[in-house]
Design an enzyme around this catalytic site. Structure first.
Site, short mmCIF file in Angstrom:
data_model
loop_
_atom_site.label_atom_id
_atom_site.label_comp_id
_atom_site.label_asym_id
_atom_site.label_seq_id
_atom_site.Cartn_x
_atom_site.Cartn_y
_atom_site.Cartn_z
N ASP A 38 1.22 -1.20 0.13
CA ASP A 38 -0.25 -0.44 -0.10
C ASP A 38 1.15 1.02 0.01
O ASP A 38 -0.11 2.41 0.41
CB ASP A 38 -0.92 -0.07 1.34
CG ASP A 38 0.00 -0.20 2.63
OD1 ASP A 38 1.36 -0.36 2.57
OD2 ASP A 38 -1.26 -0.37 3.69
N HIS A 242 25.19 2.84 -18.32
CA HIS A 242 24.73 2.66 -17.35
C HIS A 242 24.52 2.34 -16.36
O HIS A 242 23.39 2.12 -15.92
CB HIS A 242 23.33 2.91 -18.46
CG HIS A 242 21.85 3.33 -18.83
ND1 HIS A 242 21.37 3.00 -19.94
CD2 HIS A 242 22.72 5.25 -19.48
CE1 HIS A 242 21.66 4.01 -21.02
NE2 HIS A 242 22.45 5.22 -20.71
N ASP A 259 27.38 11.20 -13.20
CA ASP A 259 26.42 11.54 -14.11
C ASP A 259 25.30 11.59 -13.85
O ASP A 259 24.54 11.05 -13.10
CB ASP A 259 26.35 10.44 -15.26
CG ASP A 259 25.32 10.68 -16.96
OD1 ASP A 259 24.48 12.23 -16.42
OD2 ASP A 259 25.57 10.61 -17.39
N ASP A 270 21.50 17.41 -16.19
CA ASP A 270 22.47 16.45 -17.18
C ASP A 270 23.41 16.60 -17.08
O ASP A 270 23.85 17.42 -17.95
CB ASP A 270 21.51 16.19 -18.60
CG ASP A 270 21.94 14.55 -18.30
OD1 ASP A 270 22.70 14.06 -18.05
OD2 ASP A 270 21.63 13.76 -19.56
N HIS A 350 27.85 6.07 -27.92
CA HIS A 350 26.88 6.78 -27.70
C HIS A 350 27.09 7.73 -28.88
O HIS A 350 28.50 8.26 -29.07
CB HIS A 350 26.31 6.82 -26.61
CG HIS A 350 27.79 7.56 -25.90
ND1 HIS A 350 28.04 9.05 -25.56
CD2 HIS A 350 28.28 7.38 -24.51
CE1 HIS A 350 29.16 9.16 -25.23
NE2 HIS A 350 28.99 8.17 -24.33
N HIS A 354 21.88 14.71 -26.65
CA HIS A 354 20.18 14.60 -26.76
C HIS A 354 19.20 15.26 -26.42
O HIS A 354 20.06 16.63 -25.53
CB HIS A 354 19.42 12.76 -26.30
CG HIS A 354 20.01 13.15 -24.75
ND1 HIS A 354 19.61 14.25 -24.17
CD2 HIS A 354 21.01 12.64 -23.81
CE1 HIS A 354 20.14 13.94 -22.63
NE2 HIS A 354 21.25 12.77 -22.43
N HIS A 361 15.96 12.31 -21.58
CA HIS A 361 15.72 12.53 -23.27
C HIS A 361 14.44 13.08 -23.42
O HIS A 361 13.32 12.48 -23.93
CB HIS A 361 16.03 11.78 -23.25
CG HIS A 361 16.86 10.74 -23.19
ND1 HIS A 361 17.23 9.10 -22.76
CD2 HIS A 361 18.69 11.28 -22.68
CE1 HIS A 361 18.68 9.23 -21.86
NE2 HIS A 361 19.39 10.24 -21.79
N GLU A 384 27.89 15.63 -24.71
CA GLU A 384 28.90 14.89 -23.54
C GLU A 384 29.49 13.21 -24.40
O GLU A 384 29.20 12.37 -24.37
CB GLU A 384 27.56 14.21 -23.19
CG GLU A 384 26.16 13.29 -23.92
CD GLU A 384 25.30 12.24 -23.05
OE1 GLU A 384 25.51 11.18 -22.30
OE2 GLU A 384 24.05 13.04 -23.15
N TYR A 388 35.80 5.03 -23.17
CA TYR A 388 35.79 4.37 -22.06
C TYR A 388 36.24 2.80 -22.39
O TYR A 388 36.11 2.36 -24.17
CB TYR A 388 34.28 3.91 -22.23
CG TYR A 388 33.30 4.85 -21.89
CD1 TYR A 388 33.31 5.63 -21.14
CD2 TYR A 388 32.63 5.22 -23.71
CE1 TYR A 388 32.27 6.26 -21.02
CE2 TYR A 388 31.75 6.55 -23.47
CZ TYR A 388 32.09 6.64 -22.25
OH TYR A 388 30.65 8.14 -22.05
N ARG A 406 33.94 10.91 -19.59
CA ARG A 406 32.55 11.58 -20.59
C ARG A 406 32.61 12.54 -19.92
O ARG A 406 33.27 13.38 -18.62
CB ARG A 406 31.34 10.60 -20.56
CG ARG A 406 30.09 11.36 -20.82
CD ARG A 406 28.71 10.55 -21.11
NE ARG A 406 28.41 10.26 -19.75
CZ ARG A 406 28.50 8.99 -18.84
NH1 ARG A 406 29.12 7.82 -19.83
NH2 ARG A 406 27.44 9.20 -18.76
N GLU A 408 30.41 16.37 -19.99
CA GLU A 408 28.22 17.07 -20.13
C GLU A 408 28.02 17.69 -20.05
O GLU A 408 28.80 18.39 -18.34
CB GLU A 408 27.57 15.56 -19.92
CG GLU A 408 26.95 15.94 -20.88
CD GLU A 408 25.65 14.98 -19.72
OE1 GLU A 408 24.61 14.59 -21.04
OE2 GLU A 408 25.53 13.76 -18.85
#
Length: 438
Positions: A38, A242, A259, A270, A350, A354, A361, A384, A388, A406, A408
């Protein structure tokens, strides 16, 4: 609230201008979600609904009816209920929807089955986000079926459903001055959080302790939630794009990639920064970092009105690939050959950015037909680039293993270039080391 109520009225007016004659738009609020038993998840309003209303309660439906005699903007929402409000807090109610949110009319959500079909009847088109919420889709179809059942009595059901997103999301792509103001404030709060996390890293500990520093700073400044789950990846964890476990120890000599960004009044920030746990970059870390930083600087320079969406990415790929060749990570090929073969892909997999706005996003087409979209003032995006190097990549020198970097920032296109909304957090090697030394 930083956003003036008139801002939402202006958005509704712009949407109404783009709707067909004799049409209606129906936008449901986000439902509450059960976390366990609940207990509910913290409520977050649907972005399209909030964009048009500024209204932050569940169990609500916004209806826009251009040309309606009694007012175009209609809200169905919960009624005031002193007993319920004793447990869960105050509700806006119908009077508040009109007085405080600029609605032309408001009705109890419990009466929607009796009232809304009559508003749909006689409208040629229904603008609606079909397929987003199956249970609400069923309700809308039931209302239309009810109208169709009365055809012999002269009822006029709508002849066409139109995807609301096509029109509404194009409006959302262009940020107003009021939106940029909120996003800039979110960027300032997030930048402060990143600065504090950099200083906190010197104490060692665990990744989640840096995450705690971020969340503490967000909430201290009035941003009550993160824009997305924070990524705090130290050492080789920075190579997992991620990574959100955030449970590993912070080891002396490692880099840590953060990030993270807050959400303020439903607008996201971001930011990514990468820095050494001990406050000093090693020679190998410096070499890779400078490549990524150069790529970001040049990609940001490519954010100009009249340039197309993919130009910052193309610029970043060229700089990153050249850097990989000069450092000996890519060998036996020229720059053109490496780009043609996408030899950089194992180390930069990547896109360079974006759209950003109410969703991290954010909505908006990246292409119009087969062509990349041309940048225009008001469009907001991230830049960004990253590199890696997997911890087990036997194709490269061991000194590079497990380094993930990275950088960004959030930028908005202006008439003469772009404005960086997240510039308050350092990103040069000298500035990062100076901040951590202080």
């Amino acid at each position: 609230m930083m956003m003036p109520i008139q801002e939402f009225a202006d958005r509704r007016a712009r949407l109404a201008e783009r709707m067909a004659e004799d049409s209606i738009a129906i936008v449901p609020a986000a439902p509450e979600r059960v976390r366990n038993r609940d207990v509910l998840h913290p409520f977050r309003q649907d972005s399209d609904f909030y964009y048009l209303t500024g209204f932050n309660e569940p169990d609500a439906v916004f209806v826009l009816i251009p040309g309606r005699e009694h007012g175009e903007a209609v809200l169905f929402c919960r009624e005031r209920n002193p007993e319920k409000e004793l447990w869960d807090g105050s509700l806006v109610g119908q009077d508040g929807a009109v007085a405080d949110y600029g609605m032309d009319d408001a009705f109890p959500i419990a009466d929607i089955d009796d009232i809304l079909p009559g508003m749909i009847e006689g409208r040629s088109r229904v603008y609606y986000p079909l397929g987003r919420d199956q249970s609400f889709d069923t309700k809308v179809m039931d209302w239309v079926k009810r109208i169709r059942s009365k055809l012999r009595a002269g009822a006029q059901p709508p002849g066409e459903f139109v995807a609301l997103e096509h029109t509404l999301h194009d409006l959302r792509l262009y940020k107003s001055a009021a939106e940029v103001k909120v996003m800039a404030r979110a960027g300032q709060i997030s930048a402060e959080a990143h600065r504090r996390a950099m200083k906190r890293a010197l104490k060692g500990g665990y990744e989640y302790q840096l995450e705690a520093e971020l969340i503490h700073t967000f909430m201290e400044h009035g941003a009550r939630s993160t824009a997305y789950p924070s990524i705090v990846g130290s050492g080789a964890n920075a190579c997992v794009l991620h990574y959100i476990d955030n449970s590993a120890p912070l080891n002396d000599g490692d880099l840590v990639l953060i990030d993270a960004g807050c959400e303020l009044e439903n607008y996201a920030s971001d930011i990514t920064r990468t820095f050494p746990v001990n406050g000093r970059f090693s020679d190998a870390q410096k070499a890779l970092y400078e490549v990524v930083l150069a790529a970001q600087y040049q990609a940001i320079e490519a954010v100009q009105p009249g340039n197309h969406w993919n130009q910052p990415h193309e610029v970043a790929v060229e700089v990153l690939t050249q850097g990989l060749i000069e450092l000996g990570i890519l060998r036996d090929m020229t720059l053109d050959q490496a780009i043609e073969k996408q030899a950089y892909r194992p180390y930069f997999m990547h896109r360079v950015g974006h759209w950003i706005g109410m969703d991290v996003h954010d909505v908006g087409d990246y292409k119009i037909g087969d062509a990349w979209r041309v940048m225009e003032p008001g469009m907001a995006m991230t830049i960004e680039p990253g590199l890696y190097i997997p911890p087990d990549d036997t194709n490269v020198d061991e000194k590079w293993w497990g380094i993930g970097i990275r950088i960004e920032d959030d930028v908005v296109v202006t008439r003469k270039g772009c404005r960086i909304l997240t510039s308050d957090v350092p990103k040069t090697i000298e500035d990062i080391e100076a901040l951590m030394a202080a």
